[in-house]
Design a protein around this motif. Structure first.
Motif, PDB file in Angstrom:
ATOM      1  N   ASN A 481      44.403  42.403  39.701  1.00 46.00           N
ATOM      2  CA  ASN A 481      43.673  41.135  39.853  1.00 46.00           C
ATOM      3  C   ASN A 481      43.023  41.028  41.231  1.00 46.00           C
ATOM      4  N   LEU A 482      43.761  41.454  42.244  1.00 45.47           N
ATOM      5  CA  LEU A 482      43.231  41.392  43.611  1.00 45.47           C
ATOM      6  C   LEU A 482      42.037  42.326  43.764  1.00 45.47           C
ATOM      7  N   PHE A 483      42.124  43.516  43.143  1.00 49.60           N
ATOM      8  CA  PHE A 483      41.011  44.465  43.182  1.00 49.60           C
ATOM      9  C   PHE A 483      39.768  43.860  42.535  1.00 49.60           C
ATOM     10  N   CYS A 484      39.938  43.252  41.378  1.00 47.97           N
ATOM     11  CA  CYS A 484      38.810  42.649  40.662  1.00 47.97           C
ATOM     12  C   CYS A 484      38.195  41.500  41.465  1.00 47.97           C
ATOM     13  N   ALA A 485      39.052  40.702  42.100  1.00 50.42           N
ATOM     14  CA  ALA A 485      38.557  39.581  42.914  1.00 50.42           C
ATOM     15  C   ALA A 485      37.729  40.096  44.081  1.00 50.42           C
ATOM     16  N   ALA A 486      38.176  41.223  44.683  1.00 47.53           N
ATOM     17  CA  ALA A 486      37.445  41.792  45.806  1.00 47.53           C
ATOM     18  C   ALA A 486      36.072  42.283  45.371  1.00 47.53           C
ATOM     19  N   VAL A 487      36.039  42.985  44.229  1.00 49.40           N
ATOM     20  CA  VAL A 487      34.765  43.503  43.717  1.00 49.40           C
ATOM     21  C   VAL A 487      33.810  42.363  43.416  1.00 49.40           C
ATOM     22  N   LYS A 488      34.340  41.298  42.856  1.00 57.57           N
ATOM     23  CA  LYS A 488      33.505  40.137  42.530  1.00 57.57           C
ATOM     24  C   LYS A 488      32.880  39.537  43.783  1.00 57.57           C
ATOM     25  N   LEU A 489      33.586  39.656  44.914  1.00 58.23           N
ATOM     26  CA  LEU A 489      33.078  39.108  46.182  1.00 58.23           C
ATOM     27  C   LEU A 489      32.208  40.112  46.934  1.00 58.23           C
ATOM     28  N   GLY A 490      32.020  41.282  46.330  1.00 53.23           N
ATOM     29  CA  GLY A 490      31.151  42.274  46.949  1.00 53.23           C
ATOM     30  C   GLY A 490      31.866  43.267  47.832  1.00 53.23           C
ATOM     31  N   VAL A 491      33.208  43.244  47.824  1.00 53.47           N
ATOM     32  CA  VAL A 491      34.003  44.174  48.621  1.00 53.47           C
ATOM     33  C   VAL A 491      34.684  45.160  47.666  1.00 53.47           C
ATOM     34  N   VAL A 492      34.441  46.435  47.848  1.00 52.70           N
ATOM     35  CA  VAL A 492      35.046  47.448  46.967  1.00 52.70           C
ATOM     36  C   VAL A 492      36.154  48.171  47.719  1.00 52.70           C
ATOM     37  N   PRO A 493      37.427  47.855  47.415  1.00 49.65           N
ATOM     38  CA  PRO A 493      38.538  48.521  48.102  1.00 49.65           C
ATOM     39  C   PRO A 493      38.548  50.019  47.827  1.00 49.65           C
ATOM     40  N   ASN A 494      39.095  50.783  48.750  1.00 47.25           N
ATOM     41  CA  ASN A 494      39.174  52.229  48.588  1.00 47.25           C
ATOM     42  C   ASN A 494      40.216  52.626  47.554  1.00 47.25           C
ATOM     43  N   ARG A 495      41.191  51.745  47.378  1.00 47.02           N
ATOM     44  CA  ARG A 495      42.288  52.077  46.454  1.00 47.02           C
ATOM     45  C   ARG A 495      42.206  51.200  45.221  1.00 47.02           C
ATOM     46  N   GLU A 496      42.109  51.841  44.036  1.00 46.87           N
ATOM     47  CA  GLU A 496      42.035  51.101  42.775  1.00 46.87           C
ATOM     48  C   GLU A 496      43.327  51.305  41.992  1.00 46.87           C
ATOM     49  N   PRO A 497      43.962  50.225  41.502  1.00 48.31           N
ATOM     50  CA  PRO A 497      45.196  50.376  40.714  1.00 48.31           C
ATOM     51  C   PRO A 497      44.940  51.234  39.473  1.00 48.31           C
ATOM     52  N   ASP A 498      45.943  52.020  39.063  1.00 49.57           N
ATOM     53  CA  ASP A 498      45.851  52.877  37.874  1.00 49.57           C
ATOM     54  C   ASP A 498      45.976  52.002  36.635  1.00 49.57           C
ATOM     55  N   LEU A 499      44.855  51.819  35.941  1.00 49.10           N
ATOM     56  CA  LEU A 499      44.854  50.929  34.771  1.00 49.10           C
ATOM     57  C   LEU A 499      45.718  51.481  33.639  1.00 49.10           C
ATOM     58  N   ASN A 500      45.839  52.820  33.526  1.00 50.11           N
ATOM     59  CA  ASN A 500      46.681  53.405  32.471  1.00 50.11           C
ATOM     60  C   ASN A 500      48.139  53.020  32.663  1.00 50.11           C
ATOM     61  N   VAL A 501      48.567  53.001  33.909  1.00 54.60           N
ATOM     62  CA  VAL A 501      49.947  52.589  34.185  1.00 54.60           C
ATOM     63  C   VAL A 501      50.139  51.144  33.800  1.00 54.60           C
ATOM     64  N   ILE A 502      49.174  50.309  34.136  1.00 56.45           N
ATOM     65  CA  ILE A 502      49.276  48.890  33.786  1.00 56.45           C
ATOM     66  C   ILE A 502      49.318  48.723  32.264  1.00 56.45           C
ATOM     67  N   LYS A 503      48.486  49.532  31.559  1.00 58.87           N
ATOM     68  CA  LYS A 503      48.442  49.442  30.085  1.00 58.87           C
ATOM     69  C   LYS A 503      49.800  49.817  29.492  1.00 58.87           C
ATOM     70  N   ARG A 504      50.413  50.901  30.016  1.00 56.46           N
ATOM     71  CA  ARG A 504      51.703  51.314  29.495  1.00 56.46           C
ATOM     72  C   ARG A 504      52.759  50.250  29.714  1.00 56.46           C
ATOM     73  N   GLU A 505      52.668  49.567  30.902  1.00 50.56           N
ATOM     74  CA  GLU A 505      53.641  48.514  31.201  1.00 50.56           C
ATOM     75  C   GLU A 505      53.515  47.366  30.197  1.00 50.56           C
ATOM     76  N   TRP A 506      52.298  47.075  29.856  1.00 54.09           N
ATOM     77  CA  TRP A 506      52.119  45.983  28.894  1.00 54.09           C
ATOM     78  C   TRP A 506      52.577  46.393  27.488  1.00 54.09           C
ATOM     79  N   GLU A 507      52.452  47.660  27.152  1.00 52.97           N
ATOM     80  CA  GLU A 507      52.890  48.139  25.831  1.00 52.97           C
ATOM     81  C   GLU A 507      54.431  48.166  25.754  1.00 52.97           C
TER      82      GLU A 507
END
Length: 507
Positions: A481-507
């Motif tokens: 969520n924090l990464f997405c908020a940063a991108v929306k504000l025009g700031v692209v962090p160098n580190r992006e969370p692994d979405l596959n890991v997040i998906k597995r956690e939700w499954e």
């Protein structure tokens, strides 16, 4: 039996030591008039240049004269409370008993002097011919002083010339007032002319008359001439006093010759002159101007230990200002603490400057003692209810972050926002990154939210640090969520969370 309150005499009212009427404190009620005169006593003499002496028209030892002027003071006070100056003038001109003799007229002038209305006094004087009266010496002396008070030196000099042309010889006090007024306005050559006329009329100029000229010469930078006059005084029976030496010392200090001023001080002390706080303040200001503030600190100590002279607010403020100007921060903190310790209040701007200098020095030298001092000064500013500027807030926040005092730093950020300031992003970034380094991610997120609410956007480093900490704590969804908020504000962090890991956690 209650004795009537005394009416001040002419020499009590017209003092040459200070600006016209400066030392007069007047209290007027239905029963009393109290005048507190200065130390110098003067008198008006109606002396013709032919050496023929007559009685002063204003005999203030006479009870009738005293009560007459007292009554006039009451009447003028009542008039001034309910009328404009032009109306007062019209009313006074229509009172015939005021102008039967020149003595009556002088009574009125003195009453106007007491009630501090030199402009009306001068206007009334212009009407004198219509009353078929001729001014005497006392009249001319009052008018000279009124012109000085009204800052019309050309007219004051003209009034003196007129009196002399008519054969009147105003007393030494009147000459001294004119000399003093001319010197204060930088017209030293004119003052010297009056001084010479005074000597030519047989008066031996007083120490005070010399002091006026010494101060005037120093004021316009003619310090060597002032030194010469001081030496001439020492060569005669006319002994210079503390004001003589202080005037010349002030001139020396203003032209960068403070060491000579110190020598002059030692000379004065050797001759039995007791220096006062103004004398020392002159030296302190000289050393400060010359970029020698530590010598000012030495003079401050000398005042207390060698001369038993208590420094005042000007003394401490001068030294503190010099130390800050020339970046002697540690010594400045010591002088500040001493100043506060004796119950004196420090100027807001100097306190702010001291905080900023201490903060910058503390993170440069990694000196926690200086940071502690900056914090104490900063808290003192807030305790006094002073308006702390945004720059000082931001510097203290950065210094607190450098000193690992993140709770205080965050508290000051909240205080800035509450006061309506918009803190610089860098201040928030330092707090966010510092809190993350200590593993206080939730507090760091709170600072981030505060920054967003205040319209600011953290830099990429702050987002990277926060996302890293959230991932390490296993809070991947928050990191995403924090990464997405940063991108929306025009700031692209160098580190992006692994979405596959997040998906597995939700499954």
């Amino acid at each position: 039996m209650v004795m009537p309150s005394p009416i001040p005499t002419c020499h009590h009212i017209l003092q040459p030591r200070t600006p016209f009427l400066t030392n007069i404190a007047t209290k007027i009620n239905n029963d009393t008039i109290t005048i507190r005169p200065g130390k110098t006593t003067l008198s008006f003499s109606a002396i013709k240049s032919t050496a023929t002496t007559t009685t002063n028209d204003l005999n203030f030892e006479d009870t009738v004269t005293r009560f007459r002027i007292k009554g006039l003071v009451h009447r003028i006070t009542a008039l001034s409370s309910s009328n404009t100056k032009p109306q007062m003038l019209q009313i006074l001109e229509k009172v015939p008993e005021l102008y039967q003799t020149i003595s009556d007229f002088n009574h009125l002038l003195m009453a106007l002097v007491i009630t501090r209305k030199p402009d009306i006094c001068l206007r009334i004087f212009t009407k004198l011919p219509s009353f078929q009266l001729e001014p005497d010496c006392c009249t001319h002396s009052i008018i000279i002083r009124c012109h000085c008070e009204e800052n019309n030196m050309d007219e004051a000099k003209r009034a003196l010339d007129t009196a002399l042309e008519k054969g009147f010889l105003p007393d030494a006090a009147t000459f001294t007032v004119l000399i003093n007024s001319l010197c204060k306005r930088g017209r030293v050559n004119k003052a010297r002319e009056v001084f010479e006329v005074m000597g030519g009329k047989g008066y031996k100029a007083s120490v005070h008359a010399h002091n006026c000229l010494l101060k005037g010469l120093s004021y316009v930078g003619k310090v060597d001439e002032a030194l010469e006059m001081l030496n001439d005084m020492n060569a005669t029976s006319l002994e210079p006093d503390v004001y003589s030496y202080t005037a010349v010392m002030d001139g020396l200090c203003k032209v960068g010759r403070s060491d000579e001023a110190m020598e002059l001080l030692n000379e004065a002390v050797g001759m039995g002159v007791v220096p006062n706080v103004v004398t020392f303040n002159t030296l302190l200001q000289g050393y400060s101007r010359e970029g020698r503030p530590m010598e000012g600190v030495a003079v401050l100590e000398m005042m207390k230990k060698e001369h038993d002279c208590v420094p005042d607010c000007v003394s401490y403020s001068t030294v503190l200002h010099g130390l800050l100007k020339w970046n002697q921060v540690v010594a400045a903190l010591g002088v500040y603490k001493e100043m506060v310790g004796v119950g004196l209040e420090v100027d807001l701007r100097m306190m702010g400057t001291l905080v900023r200098r201490l903060c910058k020095r503390s993170w440069k030298d990694r000196d926690r003692g200086l940071l502690q001092g900056a914090g104490e000064v900063f808290e003192k500013m807030k305790e006094r209810g002073l308006v702390v500027d945004q720059g000082t807030f931001e510097v203290i926040v950065q210094a607190l972050c450098e000193g690992k005092r993140f709770d205080q730093a965050l508290a000051n950020l909240y205080e800035m926002v509450r006061l309506g300031y918009s803190p610089e992003v860098i201040a928030f970034d330092k707090v966010i990154q510092g809190l993350c380094d200590e593993g206080r991610v939730d507090d760091a997120v709170s600072a981030l939210v505060l920054l967003h609410a205040n319209g600011g956007v953290p830099n990429r480093v702050s987002y990277d640090v926060l996302i890293k900490e959230l991932i390490e704590e296993g809070r991947l969804f928050c990191a995403s969520n924090l990464f997405c908020a940063a991108v929306k504000l025009g700031v692209v962090p160098n580190r992006e969370p692994d979405l596959n890991v997040i998906k597995r956690e939700w499954e």
